[in-house]
Design an enzyme around this catalytic site. Structure first.
Site, PDB file in Angstrom:
ATOM      1  N   HIS A  82       0.825  -1.216   0.000  1.00 49.53           N
ATOM      2  CA  HIS A  82       0.000   0.000   0.000  1.00 49.53           C
ATOM      3  C   HIS A  82       0.857   1.263   0.000  1.00 49.53           C
ATOM      4  O   HIS A  82       0.521   2.267   0.626  1.00 49.53           O
ATOM      5  CB  HIS A  82      -0.953   0.038   1.204  1.00 49.53           C
ATOM      6  CG  HIS A  82      -1.956  -1.060   1.234  1.00 49.53           C
ATOM      7  ND1 HIS A  82      -3.231  -0.936   0.731  1.00 49.53           N
ATOM      8  CD2 HIS A  82      -1.875  -2.334   1.704  1.00 49.53           C
ATOM      9  CE1 HIS A  82      -3.903  -2.069   0.907  1.00 49.53           C
ATOM     10  NE2 HIS A  82      -3.095  -2.947   1.480  1.00 49.53           N
ATOM     11  N   ASN A 155     -10.303  -2.766   2.615  1.00 50.03           N
ATOM     12  CA  ASN A 155     -10.011  -2.754   1.184  1.00 50.03           C
ATOM     13  C   ASN A 155     -11.298  -2.486   0.414  1.00 50.03           C
ATOM     14  O   ASN A 155     -12.384  -2.483   0.992  1.00 50.03           O
ATOM     15  CB  ASN A 155      -9.449  -4.118   0.744  1.00 50.03           C
ATOM     16  CG  ASN A 155      -7.966  -4.268   1.071  1.00 50.03           C
ATOM     17  OD1 ASN A 155      -7.248  -3.286   1.260  1.00 50.03           O
ATOM     18  ND2 ASN A 155      -7.506  -5.505   1.121  1.00 50.03           N
TER      19      ASN A 155
HETATM   20 FE1  HDD Z   1      -2.561  -4.805   5.464  1.00 50.02          FE
HETATM   21  C1  HDD Z   1      -1.082  -1.782   5.137  1.00 50.02           C
HETATM   22  C2  HDD Z   1      -5.516  -3.495   4.362  1.00 50.02           C
HETATM   23  C3  HDD Z   1      -3.952  -7.962   5.441  1.00 50.02           C
HETATM   24  C4  HDD Z   1       0.178  -6.008   6.941  1.00 50.02           C
HETATM   25  N1  HDD Z   1      -3.174  -2.998   4.850  1.00 50.02           N
HETATM   26  C5  HDD Z   1      -2.406  -1.873   4.789  1.00 50.02           C
HETATM   27  C6  HDD Z   1      -3.197  -0.786   4.313  1.00 50.02           C
HETATM   28  C7  HDD Z   1      -4.444  -1.278   4.095  1.00 50.02           C
HETATM   29  C8  HDD Z   1      -4.430  -2.658   4.440  1.00 50.02           C
HETATM   30  C9  HDD Z   1      -5.631  -0.492   3.583  1.00 50.02           C
HETATM   31  C10 HDD Z   1      -2.700   0.620   4.074  1.00 50.02           C
HETATM   32  C11 HDD Z   1      -3.006   1.526   5.224  1.00 50.02           C
HETATM   33  C12 HDD Z   1      -2.560   2.921   4.895  1.00 50.02           C
HETATM   34  O1  HDD Z   1      -3.205   3.549   4.047  1.00 50.02           O
HETATM   35  O2  HDD Z   1      -1.568   3.351   5.471  1.00 50.02           O
HETATM   36  N2  HDD Z   1      -4.341  -5.590   4.916  1.00 50.02           N
HETATM   37  C13 HDD Z   1      -5.451  -4.871   4.594  1.00 50.02           C
HETATM   38  C14 HDD Z   1      -6.594  -5.767   4.522  1.00 50.02           C
HETATM   39  C15 HDD Z   1      -6.140  -7.016   4.813  1.00 50.02           C
HETATM   40  C16 HDD Z   1      -4.731  -6.912   5.079  1.00 50.02           C
HETATM   41  C17 HDD Z   1      -8.004  -5.330   4.209  1.00 50.02           C
HETATM   42  C18 HDD Z   1      -6.910  -8.310   4.902  1.00 50.02           C
HETATM   43  C19 HDD Z   1      -8.142  -8.389   5.210  1.00 50.02           C
HETATM   44  N3  HDD Z   1      -1.983  -6.638   6.035  1.00 50.02           N
HETATM   45  C20 HDD Z   1      -2.697  -7.807   5.973  1.00 50.02           C
HETATM   46  C21 HDD Z   1      -1.964  -8.875   6.615  1.00 50.02           C
HETATM   47  C22 HDD Z   1      -0.790  -8.313   7.057  1.00 50.02           C
HETATM   48  C23 HDD Z   1      -0.828  -6.922   6.681  1.00 50.02           C
HETATM   49  C24 HDD Z   1      -2.432 -10.294   6.751  1.00 50.02           C
HETATM   50  C25 HDD Z   1       0.343  -8.935   7.781  1.00 50.02           C
HETATM   51  C26 HDD Z   1       0.297  -9.967   8.542  1.00 50.02           C
HETATM   52  N4  HDD Z   1      -0.740  -4.041   5.881  1.00 50.02           N
HETATM   53  C27 HDD Z   1       0.215  -4.717   6.549  1.00 50.02           C
HETATM   54  C28 HDD Z   1       1.415  -3.856   6.876  1.00 50.02           C
HETATM   55  C29 HDD Z   1       1.006  -2.472   6.305  1.00 50.02           C
HETATM   56  C30 HDD Z   1      -0.355  -2.767   5.701  1.00 50.02           C
HETATM   57  C31 HDD Z   1       2.707  -4.402   6.468  1.00 50.02           C
HETATM   58  C32 HDD Z   1       1.980  -1.784   5.382  1.00 50.02           C
HETATM   59  C33 HDD Z   1       2.047  -0.364   5.834  1.00 50.02           C
HETATM   60  C34 HDD Z   1       1.260  -0.312   7.029  1.00 50.02           C
HETATM   61  O3  HDD Z   1       0.814  -1.549   7.354  1.00 50.02           O
HETATM   62  O4  HDD Z   1       1.025   0.660   7.696  1.00 50.02           O
HETATM   63  O5  HDD Z   1       1.608  -3.814   8.230  1.00 50.02           O
END
Ligand code: HDD
Length: 698
Positions: A82, A155
């Site tokens: 993202h 999402n």
């Molecule tokens: Fe995630 C970012 C949504 C599964 C780990 N995720 C991130 C963002 C969104 C989502 C919208 C961007 C937020 C922003 O605008 O800063 N992610 C989801 C959804 C998931 C999902 C809807 C499943 C239903 N994500 C998911 C899993 C993991 C992560 C299973 C890890 C185990 N996601 C992350 C992250 C991020 C992230 C690595 C990257 C940057 C951040 O968090 O802030 O931690």
């Protein structure tokens, strides 16, 4: 909507630009003195301190050293997923109280406006990638509630690729650019993604969604959003009710067509962020309804699928949505880095009355987000950044750390304490309390058998789509797999599709040039063919016939009748749309009355992919000129191939003929100066019956 500058003016063309470069006036005003970061006033910010005019630069030039040093450290690590996003401020207003189900004030106090910050994003692309890549869109909302921040990190698709967070790094590694070569950027159309997907049957339902038009939205303003997981609401009595969160756009959903998405990536890589910014800027704030699906344990245990499985949804036809409020985004950020880049969402940011379930994906996310912010933002004090800071008191004994902004007073930085009677204490009555779910069992690294059916909802999704939408899913699989170089991967994936439905697999195989039967991938679970289609999963089945928030592109050239342009623009604005004028020169075109028709785009910089519908407001003179201009022919050809409604003056016919336009319900002649019939046709959306005449349907 904000007032627009008049489109036409009777300004003789030769007075447009003065001969002496008068266009380069500098802005007048009184400017405060520039200072260093220490507040010292800077005398010269354009020359470094040297010995003599051509001599060596001196290290003692602290203003130089400070400026370069700060610049060298301007970047922080981009989000691992993202990374590319755009955001806006706004508010949430509750319209229907859920007090019966939740003690959260934000869900129970009707009429209260809670400030918020919403960030939309693509997933796979890096920060500088294009907006219209085929991808899931992030839909993250930070509510600054009176009881602390609540982040709904969702999402634009209600299901996910995987069921257990332990697989997330593999999913992302496979989807992002391949590690040896660093490409392809922002797309899943490559071997590693499809290799992973073909070996991960749990992703099958999500594959259907990302191959659908949901993954190429027209605008952030025209997407749905989902909290994805089942969460819990907890009321005053401590009773738990399951909940799924849905955002529904007021403008209705709309997507682009794939060829258009590819061309927008070149024509305007910032298509979505510009669109959001402009809408807010012109005073047309995007709005969504927040709706919930509520259900109890009895439903959870009787439902066809496991409500803890994030690869499954609950059809709206099974549990209808209850609309409880609205989100309005009405203010653009002041600073992209300070706000959009530094905003830190965490699924663990919840308030009393909202709680987690045992969804293993959600549980893993609860670890991941807090951890990633520490790398991204450099330490544990990121919550003190203005964009992340709660708008309610923050009091605890957490101290120090990198970039500590607060200076807490007193000797007591621990609890319990008796030395200071004013220090904070916990409050079990109003504080967050986890739902006391009773849990018992063996420790096991397993996947629940209730998560095993990976194909039935994939099938449900496909067969809930309208015919054009089904065709697009098939074409998207063909496009993506055509980029896969390893044949075994293609075959394996087609085997998965055959698990869903043999006819779908056959259509994809046909588009890829394979003949003969496709062998089903081995599976022990039979696909359910008895699930009732859910039209609410289709974009087109519930599209709103409206031009609101849409963009009309009006092509003009010398000789255009300015009254026609004004009439169409006025009618478009009345319908809530905006109109942009495209001319061979950005300064404008010379109208038939000798005046100037102001343009917003030069033809080469304003391809028709940037507009929802186009109007060719051309004279015979202008048409003759534009038939020799490839960009003009492409403008019209693409609009037709992208199934757009085309309005035109009678004189524009030669250009349409050259562009291969074949008359149909979407090619509307403008009679006199009245653009209404054209705009009404455009409000109905694309001309889907045209599609099989302009591209192969497999
Ligand atoms: Fe995630 C970012 C949504 C599964 C780990 N995720 C991130 C963002 C969104 C989502 C919208 C961007 C937020 C922003 O605008 O800063 N992610 C989801 C959804 C998931 C999902 C809807 C499943 C239903 N994500 C998911 C899993 C993991 C992560 C299973 C890890 C185990 N996601 C992350 C992250 C991020 C992230 C690595 C990257 C940057 C951040 O968090 O802030 O931690």
């Amino acid at each position: 909507m904000a007032k627009q500058k008049p489109r036409t003016a009777v300004i003789p063309v030769n007075e447009k630009v003065g001969a002496g470069g008068e266009l380069h006036q500098t802005a007048a005003g009184t400017h405060p003195p520039m200072t260093t970061n220490q507040g010292g006033i800077v005398a010269d910010d354009e020359n470094s301190l040297k010995i003599g005019e051509r001599g060596p630069v001196l290290l003692e030039d602290f203003a130089l050293i400070e400026k370069l040093n700060h610049f060298n450290h301007e970047r922080i690590p981009e989000r691992v997923v993202h990374a590319r996003g755009a955001a806006a401020h706004g508010f949430f207003e509750l319209t229907d109280s859920l007090a019966e189900f939740s003690r959260a004030k934000i869900l129970s106090e009707v009429g209260v406006k809670t400030p918020l910050f919403a960030r939309f994003s693509t997933v796979a692309g890096n920060m500088g990638s294009a907006d219209t890549a085929r991808d899931v869109r992030g839909f993250a909302v930070k509510f600054y509630t009176q009881e602390g921040n609540w982040d709904l990190v969702g999402n634009n698709i209600p299901v996910f690729f995987i069921q257990d967070a332990i697989k997330f790094p593999d999913l992302i590694h496979a989807a992002k650019q391949e590690p040896d070569r660093g490409f392809p950027q922002a797309q899943t159309a490559h071997d590693t993604f499809w290799d992973w997907a073909s070996l991960s049957p749990e992703s099958t339902h999500m594959l259907m969604w990302i191959m659908s038009d949901r993954a190429i939205p027209r605008s952030f303003r025209m997407m749905e959003g989902f909290g994805v997981h089942s969460f819990r609401l907890i009321n005053d009595a401590g009773t738990s009710t399951y909940v799924k969160f849905h955002w529904r756009p007021k403008l209705g959903m709309q997507s682009v067509v794939w060829d258009e998405a590819l061309k927008i990536s070149g024509g305007d890589p910032d298509f979505h962020r510009r669109d959001l910014w402009n809408a807010i800027n012109i005073g047309s704030p995007p709005e969504w309804e927040l709706a919930v699906q509520l259900f109890d344990e009895e439903f959870a245990t009787s439902f066809d699928f496991d409500i803890l499985d994030a690869t499954k949804l609950i059809p709206e036809e099974v549990i209808p949505l209850r609309v409880i409020g609205r989100m309005v985004l009405d203010r653009n950020p002041d600073n992209y880095f300070a706000e959009t880049e530094q905003v830190a969402f965490c699924t663990t940011h919840v308030v009393p009355g909202i709680d987690f379930t045992n969804d293993p994906l959600l549980q893993g996310r609860n670890q991941s987000y807090l951890d990633t912010q520490i790398t991204r933002l450099g330490g544990p004090n990121f919550a003190q950044l203005p964009i992340n800071a709660p708008r309610c008191p923050v009091r605890n004994f957490q101290r120090d750390g990198h970039m500590q902004m607060a200076a807490p007073k007193g000797r007591v930085s621990y609890s319990p304490s008796s030395l200071d009677s004013t220090t904070e204490r916990t409050n079990p009555t109003i504080g967050f309390k986890s739902f006391p779910a009773r849990e018992a069992g063996d420790k096991l690294k397993v996947r629940s058998p209730t998560f095993a059916d990976h194909f039935s909802q994939a099938r449900l999704f496909f067969f809930s789509q309208t015919e054009p939408e089904q065709n697009h899913i098939v074409s998207a699989f063909i496009f993506e797999l055509s980029k896969v170089q390893t044949e075994a991967v293609r075959l394996c994936l087609m085997g998965r599709l055959a698990n869903v439905d043999e006819a779908i697999a056959k259509r994809v195989a046909n588009g890829l040039g394979y003949e003969g039967p496709i062998a089903k991938a081995p599976t022990t679970v039979a696909v359910r063919t008895d699930l009732k289609p859910s039209p609410m999963l289709s974009i087109l089945a519930k599209a709103k016939p409206t031009l609101k928030g849409r963009l009309v592109g009006c092509l003009v050239a010398d000789g255009t009748d300015p009254k026609l342009v004004t009439a169409v623009e006025e009618a478009a604005v009345k319908m809530g749309a905006e109109m942009k004028v495209i001319a061979p020169k950005v300064g404008g075109a010379k109208g038939s009355d000798g005046g100037l028709i102001r343009a917003d785009f030069q033809l080469a910089g304003g391809p028709s992919v940037l507009f929802d519908t186009i109007v060719l407001a051309l004279s015979a003179e202008g048409t003759a000129m534009l038939t020799k201009e490839a960009a003009a022919v492409a403008f019209v050809h693409d609009a037709f191939a992208h199934l757009k409604v085309i309005g035109h003056s009678a004189e524009a016919k030669a250009l349409m003929d050259k562009a291969g336009v074949v008359p149909d319900a979407g090619v509307v002649a403008i009679k006199g100066k009245d653009g209404t019939a054209f705009l009404q046709a455009a409000a109905k959306g694309r001309i889907w019956p045209r599609e099989p005449t302009v591209r192969a349907v497999f």
